[in-house]
Design a protein around this motif. Structure first.
Motif, PDB file in Angstrom:
ATOM      1  N   TYR A   1       0.915  -1.177  -0.009  1.00 58.34           N
ATOM      2  CA  TYR A   1      -0.105   0.186  -0.007  1.00 58.34           C
ATOM      3  C   TYR A   1       0.935   1.461   0.109  1.00 58.34           C
ATOM      4  CZ  TYR A   1      -3.829   2.942   1.198  1.00 58.34           C
ATOM      5  OH  TYR A   1      -4.823   3.860   1.033  1.00 58.34           O
ATOM      6  N   ALA A   2       1.896   1.087   0.428  1.00 61.19           N
ATOM      7  CA  ALA A   2       2.848   2.476   0.817  1.00 61.19           C
ATOM      8  C   ALA A   2       3.406   2.728  -0.514  1.00 61.19           C
ATOM      9  CB  ALA A   2       4.071   2.048   1.746  1.00 61.19           C
ATOM     10  N   TRP A   3       3.573   1.571  -1.377  1.00 63.78           N
ATOM     11  CA  TRP A   3       4.096   1.967  -2.861  1.00 63.78           C
ATOM     12  C   TRP A   3       3.073   2.703  -3.564  1.00 63.78           C
ATOM     13  CZ3 TRP A   3       8.712   2.348  -4.531  1.00 63.78           C
ATOM     14  CH2 TRP A   3       9.894   1.456  -3.896  1.00 63.78           C
ATOM     15  N   MET A   4       2.102   2.416  -3.119  1.00 66.69           N
ATOM     16  CA  MET A   4       0.861   3.150  -3.873  1.00 66.69           C
ATOM     17  C   MET A   4       0.732   4.665  -3.725  1.00 66.69           C
ATOM     18  SD  MET A   4      -2.647   0.966  -3.548  1.00 66.69           S
ATOM     19  CE  MET A   4      -3.776   2.002  -4.081  1.00 66.69           C
ATOM     20  N   THR A   5       1.211   5.018  -2.784  1.00 69.05           N
ATOM     21  CA  THR A   5       1.397   6.509  -2.462  1.00 69.05           C
ATOM     22  C   THR A   5       2.626   7.131  -2.739  1.00 69.05           C
ATOM     23  OG1 THR A   5       1.902   5.874  -0.019  1.00 69.05           O
ATOM     24  CG2 THR A   5      -0.130   6.928  -0.237  1.00 69.05           C
ATOM     25  N   LEU A   6       3.646   6.234  -2.738  1.00 68.13           N
ATOM     26  CA  LEU A   6       5.100   6.608  -3.350  1.00 68.13           C
ATOM     27  C   LEU A   6       5.048   6.679  -5.011  1.00 68.13           C
ATOM     28  CD1 LEU A   6       7.559   4.434  -1.541  1.00 68.13           C
ATOM     29  CD2 LEU A   6       7.390   6.885  -1.308  1.00 68.13           C
ATOM     30  N   LEU A   7       4.256   5.838  -5.554  1.00 69.76           N
ATOM     31  CA  LEU A   7       4.553   5.767  -7.231  1.00 69.76           C
ATOM     32  C   LEU A   7       3.208   6.676  -7.787  1.00 69.76           C
ATOM     33  CD1 LEU A   7       5.078   2.028  -7.718  1.00 69.76           C
ATOM     34  CD2 LEU A   7       6.740   3.808  -7.719  1.00 69.76           C
ATOM     35  N   GLY A   8       2.286   7.224  -6.979  1.00 64.74           N
ATOM     36  CA  GLY A   8       0.881   7.663  -7.357  1.00 64.74           C
ATOM     37  C   GLY A   8       1.406   9.090  -8.304  1.00 64.74           C
ATOM     38  N   ASN A   9       0.573   9.668  -9.093  1.00 61.79           N
ATOM     39  CA  ASN A   9       0.768  10.542 -10.022  1.00 61.79           C
ATOM     40  C   ASN A   9       0.941  11.631  -9.287  1.00 61.79           C
ATOM     41  OD1 ASN A   9       0.147   9.274 -12.103  1.00 61.79           O
ATOM     42  ND2 ASN A   9      -1.892   9.896 -12.576  1.00 61.79           N
ATOM     43  N   ASN A  10       0.490  11.976  -7.935  1.00 61.34           N
ATOM     44  CA  ASN A  10       0.839  13.055  -6.947  1.00 61.34           C
ATOM     45  C   ASN A  10       1.635  12.493  -5.958  1.00 61.34           C
ATOM     46  OD1 ASN A  10      -0.437  15.066  -8.580  1.00 61.34           O
ATOM     47  ND2 ASN A  10      -2.272  14.996  -7.467  1.00 61.34           N
ATOM     48  N   GLY A  11       2.132  11.402  -6.177  1.00 62.67           N
ATOM     49  CA  GLY A  11       3.054  10.824  -5.259  1.00 62.67           C
ATOM     50  C   GLY A  11       4.315  11.317  -4.788  1.00 62.67           C
ATOM     51  N   ILE A  12       5.023  10.712  -3.803  1.00 64.46           N
ATOM     52  CA  ILE A  12       6.159  11.447  -3.208  1.00 64.46           C
ATOM     53  C   ILE A  12       7.212  11.426  -4.374  1.00 64.46           C
ATOM     54  CG2 ILE A  12       8.095  11.268  -1.469  1.00 64.46           C
ATOM     55  CD1 ILE A  12       5.890   9.790   0.224  1.00 64.46           C
ATOM     56  N   ILE A  13       7.542  10.334  -5.155  1.00 63.64           N
ATOM     57  CA  ILE A  13       8.468  10.379  -6.052  1.00 63.64           C
ATOM     58  C   ILE A  13       8.214  11.337  -7.292  1.00 63.64           C
ATOM     59  CG2 ILE A  13       9.416   8.761  -8.151  1.00 63.64           C
ATOM     60  CD1 ILE A  13       9.013   6.577  -6.272  1.00 63.64           C
ATOM     61  N   ASN A  14       7.016  11.377  -8.023  1.00 61.22           N
ATOM     62  CA  ASN A  14       6.668  12.398  -8.618  1.00 61.22           C
ATOM     63  C   ASN A  14       7.059  13.752  -8.113  1.00 61.22           C
ATOM     64  OD1 ASN A  14       6.274  11.323 -11.433  1.00 61.22           O
ATOM     65  ND2 ASN A  14       4.398  10.601 -10.865  1.00 61.22           N
ATOM     66  N   HIS A  15       6.599  14.015  -7.077  1.00 62.34           N
ATOM     67  CA  HIS A  15       6.617  15.269  -6.355  1.00 62.34           C
ATOM     68  C   HIS A  15       7.937  15.869  -6.323  1.00 62.34           C
ATOM     69  CE1 HIS A  15       4.715  18.321  -4.010  1.00 62.34           C
ATOM     70  NE2 HIS A  15       5.877  18.267  -3.059  1.00 62.34           N
ATOM     71  N   LEU A  16       8.950  14.860  -6.088  1.00 58.78           N
ATOM     72  CA  LEU A  16      10.333  15.010  -5.826  1.00 58.78           C
ATOM     73  C   LEU A  16      10.992  15.427  -7.372  1.00 58.78           C
ATOM     74  CD1 LEU A  16      11.827  12.649  -3.199  1.00 58.78           C
ATOM     75  CD2 LEU A  16      11.547  15.012  -2.914  1.00 58.78           C
ATOM     76  N   LEU A  17      10.504  14.508  -8.255  1.00 53.51           N
ATOM     77  CA  LEU A  17      10.971  14.846  -9.607  1.00 53.51           C
ATOM     78  C   LEU A  17      10.624  16.119 -10.091  1.00 53.51           C
ATOM     79  CD1 LEU A  17      10.610  11.138 -11.286  1.00 53.51           C
ATOM     80  CD2 LEU A  17      12.712  12.520 -10.696  1.00 53.51           C
ATOM     81  N   GLY A  18       9.378  16.494  -9.776  1.00 57.45           N
ATOM     82  CA  GLY A  18       8.711  17.827 -10.026  1.00 57.45           C
ATOM     83  C   GLY A  18       9.708  18.905  -9.445  1.00 57.45           C
ATOM     84  N   MET A  19      10.193  18.809  -8.323  1.00 57.15           N
ATOM     85  CA  MET A  19      10.904  19.861  -7.949  1.00 57.15           C
ATOM     86  C   MET A  19      12.228  20.088  -8.638  1.00 57.15           C
ATOM     87  SD  MET A  19      11.062  19.069  -3.752  1.00 57.15           S
ATOM     88  CE  MET A  19       9.736  19.702  -2.541  1.00 57.15           C
ATOM     89  N   VAL A  20      12.839  19.190  -9.262  1.00 59.76           N
ATOM     90  CA  VAL A  20      13.917  19.399 -10.099  1.00 59.76           C
ATOM     91  C   VAL A  20      13.320  19.452 -11.541  1.00 59.76           C
ATOM     92  CG1 VAL A  20      15.728  18.391  -8.873  1.00 59.76           C
ATOM     93  CG2 VAL A  20      14.215  16.815 -10.377  1.00 59.76           C
TER      94      VAL A  20
END
Lengths: 421, 269
Positions: free
Chosen positions: B106-125
């Motif tokens: 379930y945690a991966w779902m929030t990590l990988l989501g379109n507004n998830g943490i990974i996309n969020h961090l990528l968005g920052m750069v």
């Protein structure tokens, strides 16, 4: 329906607030003093029949579908029932109608109360999985509104007592989706502009219903051609769909991971509490109206105690506590009267008569054949990506198996010969 | 010896009741109709889901290979550490498994989501957002993440038994690093490799919750298909049992093939 399979996970992941009251009660509760809800039952003597007899009943309900007393001042329904009657309640959850059906059909479990939805009730009546109720033991049935009696799934109203109802609609982010509320129709779920931002029901009955409405068919069609056309429609939707989900709609929409999703009105209201930019609308071309009702399985060994539980669930105070907690719409007249005016007039929870009469359909059970066709089409649709349906795959696999066995045998044979020396 | 055999009775009883009988029941269901009469219709119906089988085997295979590639070096490195540090390292490997399997996925779902943490961090750069979730890749990631410890554990326990002096001896006899690896360590750790592959591949091929949560429901695997027959819209335990049976045969065949690579005295099945 409802907060299903991942309810457990969600509880641990999310804060309590998520499942708080759906009405304006939450805000007012902070300002004013919390009003402790008290319980008065109409006929206390009725409930004491089994006191001291040390019996228990097994209740099987949807997840998050009863008032648990988690919000301050609300009633913990099962505990109250135990206190009042001395009957122990073993309360467990199921996630889909089909899961419930499988449990009852399998015959391993013994439940005294189940709460399936409309079409599943008619299926269970047909297959004799639930039994007729003795309405003399359920005097509170009188509170059930007339228009929720003798529904199509239980025409004589012999088997079920309605618990909640609701409509299916579209929940969407109104800050991004720039369409007038009145103009929204189910084709929004096919809109390529929002590709990858759309969620879809992961359940053939609900998903087919949406395609059927769009194509102008009946939601209860058994015509194989119409079902095939609906499947074709769903296949076209595949490229814009982000995921096929059920309960995940709850947090994906809440977190803004998706913009558009079909959902049940009651749950939609709960998400909208969390996320202001969301809106819920019943599309103009109509929708499915579902009713969940309490039934007693054939296998129940405590029928009278189970009827007592049903009667208890229809006590005005209890019905109100439940509906206030789960946010679905109630078929219970006294509980409805107790609701805040704001909720009563909420077009999402209680749409006007015209909409209900003209634009909603209740599911009825399909024939086994139609169910099978639908399931096959659904599986085919879901696995449609690798369209190269390889007819040669099975024979090739069988030959490979045979070849392997032969090679292994030859190897063993050679080895065993070597070992002689 | 006879007295010792008595000790195996509890497990034998267990095995008969909870392993043998259920397998027979699965086979019985697979070959019968609703009314209990014999039929091979369900078995032949399985053929129409061939592409789902191929898809599942393919994803499970990729996940197994990635697990092996990741786990092999780390298992070796851990096995060469000092004894007390080995314990700590193994505990770190096992640590995620203390948490509930569903919760981890379930945690991966929030990590990988379109507004998830990974996309969020990528968005920052200034990158993305990428479509990470609801892809086959996400399903493989979920498999690797969840089953990696099952690969590390058997590899480690075999490698820990490789005596340092064996490696030293091969060095003395003129092996270079590559030869030490392929002529000494790999052959000696083969039993660990095969059991690791089994322990990753088998659960990966039959999983349904990972593909449901991370695959967005459009990456149907065999597990999903079986689950649909028992809890899905069409309740058809006979077809479900037939699919399970076919899956069992496939796994058996794959395992047999694999066992040809391991030393004969350590055959798994």
């Amino acid at each position: 329906m409802k907060k299903k399979i991942f309810a457990l996970v969600m509880i641990s992941v999310m804060t309590l607030g998520m499942f708080g009251g759906c009405s304006s009660e939450e805000e007012t509760a902070e300002e004013e003093e919390i009003v402790e809800q008290t319980l008065t039952v109409s006929d206390p003597d009725y409930y004491t029949r089994f006191k001291g007899k040390d019996i228990s009943i097994n209740v099987y309900n949807w997840g998050e579908y009863i008032s648990t007393g988690a919000d301050e001042g609300t009633l913990d329904v099962n505990t109250e029932f135990e206190k009042l009657t001395g009957i122990k309640v073993n309360y467990t959850n199921f996630a889909t109608n089909e899961e419930l059906y499988a449990k009852l059909k399998g015959g391993g479990a013994s439940y005294d109360i189940v709460i399936p939805s409309d079409y599943m009730i008619s299926k269970m009546i047909k297959e004799k999985l639930i039994q007729k109720l003795d309405f003399d033991n359920i005097p509170n049935f009188s509170y059930i509104m007339d228009n929720f009696r003798n529904m199509e799934y239980d025409p004589e109203n012999e088997y079920s007592v309605p618990y909640t109802w609701g409509t299916v609609g579209i929940i969407y982010d109104e800050t991004v989706v720039d369409i007038n509320e009145e103009d929204i129709d189910w084709d929004l779920l096919w809109n390529e502009e929002y590709a990858d931002q759309i969620l879809m029901f992961d359940n053939p009955r609900d998903a087919f219903a949406i395609a059927e409405i769009l194509l102008g068919y009946s939601l209860n069609t058994e015509n194989p051609d119409e079902l095939a056309a609906a499947a074709e429609k769903l296949k076209k939707q595949k490229k814009v769909v982000q995921g096929y989900v059920m309960d995940e709609i709850f947090d994906k929409m809440g977190a803004g991971d998706a913009l558009i999703a079909p959902y049940y009105a009651g749950d939609a209201l709960t998400i909208m509490e969390e996320n202001d930019s969301l809106n819920f609308v019943v599309p103009k071309s109509g929708t499915n109206l579902f009713v969940d009702a309490m039934c007693i399985p054939k296998s129940s060994k405590q029928k009278e105690a189970a009827e007592m539980y049903i009667n208890f669930m229809c006590e005005p105070d209890i019905a109100y506590a439940n509906i206030d907690y789960i946010c679905y719409s109630t078929p219970h007249s006294a509980a409805f009267d107790m609701l805040d005016d704001e909720v009563k007039n909420d077009p999402i929870s209680y749409p006007d008569e015209e909409l209900i009469a003209n634009r909603t359909t209740v599911f009825v059970n399909l024939s086994d054949e139609a169910n099978k066709t639908m399931q096959d089409l659904w599986t085919e649709m879901k696995s449609a990506d690798d369209e190269t349906t390889n007819k040669w795959l099975v024979p090739v696999f069988l030959i490979a198996c045979l070849a392997t066995i032969i090679i292994v045998l030859i190897r063993r044979h050679i080895k065993s010969k070597k070992d002689i020396f | 010896m006879k007295q010792l055999k008595v000790l195996s009775v509890p497990y034998l009883v267990w095995m008969v009741i909870f392993i043998l009988v259920p397998i027979i029941m699965v086979a019985f269901f697979a070959f019968t109709n609703e009314d209990g009469s014999f039929t091979i219709k369900h078995i032949s119906d399985v053929g129409q889901y061939a592409n789902i089988f191929v898809h599942s085997i393919w994803l499970a295979l990729i996940a197994t290979v990635i697990c092996l590639v990741l786990a092999y070096p780390i298992a070796f490195i851990i096995s060469r550490m000092e004894k007390h540090r080995q314990g700590t390292m193994m505990m770190i490997v096992m640590l995620p498994m203390w948490m509930n399997f569903l919760l981890r996925t379930y945690a991966w779902m929030t990590l990988l989501g379109n507004n998830g943490i990974i996309n969020h961090l990528l968005g920052m750069v200034g990158l993305g957002p990428y479509k990470l979730i609801n892809t086959s890749g996400a399903v493989v990631l979920g498999m690797v993440y969840n089953y990696l410890p099952f690969m590390i554990l058997p590899l480690y326990s075999v490698m820990a038994k490789i005596d340092k002096s064996v490696i030293e001896a091969s060095r003395d006899l003129g092996c270079n690093s590559v030869n030490v690896l392929f002529r000494v360590i790999v052959p000696l750790s083969l039993p660990g490799i095969t059991s690791g592959i089994t322990m990753v591949f088998v659960p990966a091929i039959s999983t349904f919750i990972i593909s449901r949560m991370l695959g967005g429901g459009s990456n149907l695997l065999i597990g999903d298909l079986i689950e649909m027959q028992f809890l899905g819209n069409s309740y058809n335990p006979h077809l479900g049992a037939a699919i399970s049976l076919v899956l069992m045969v496939i796994i058996l065949v794959i395992m047999t093939v694999m066992n040809q690579f391991s030393p004969d005295d350590q055959v798994l099945i």
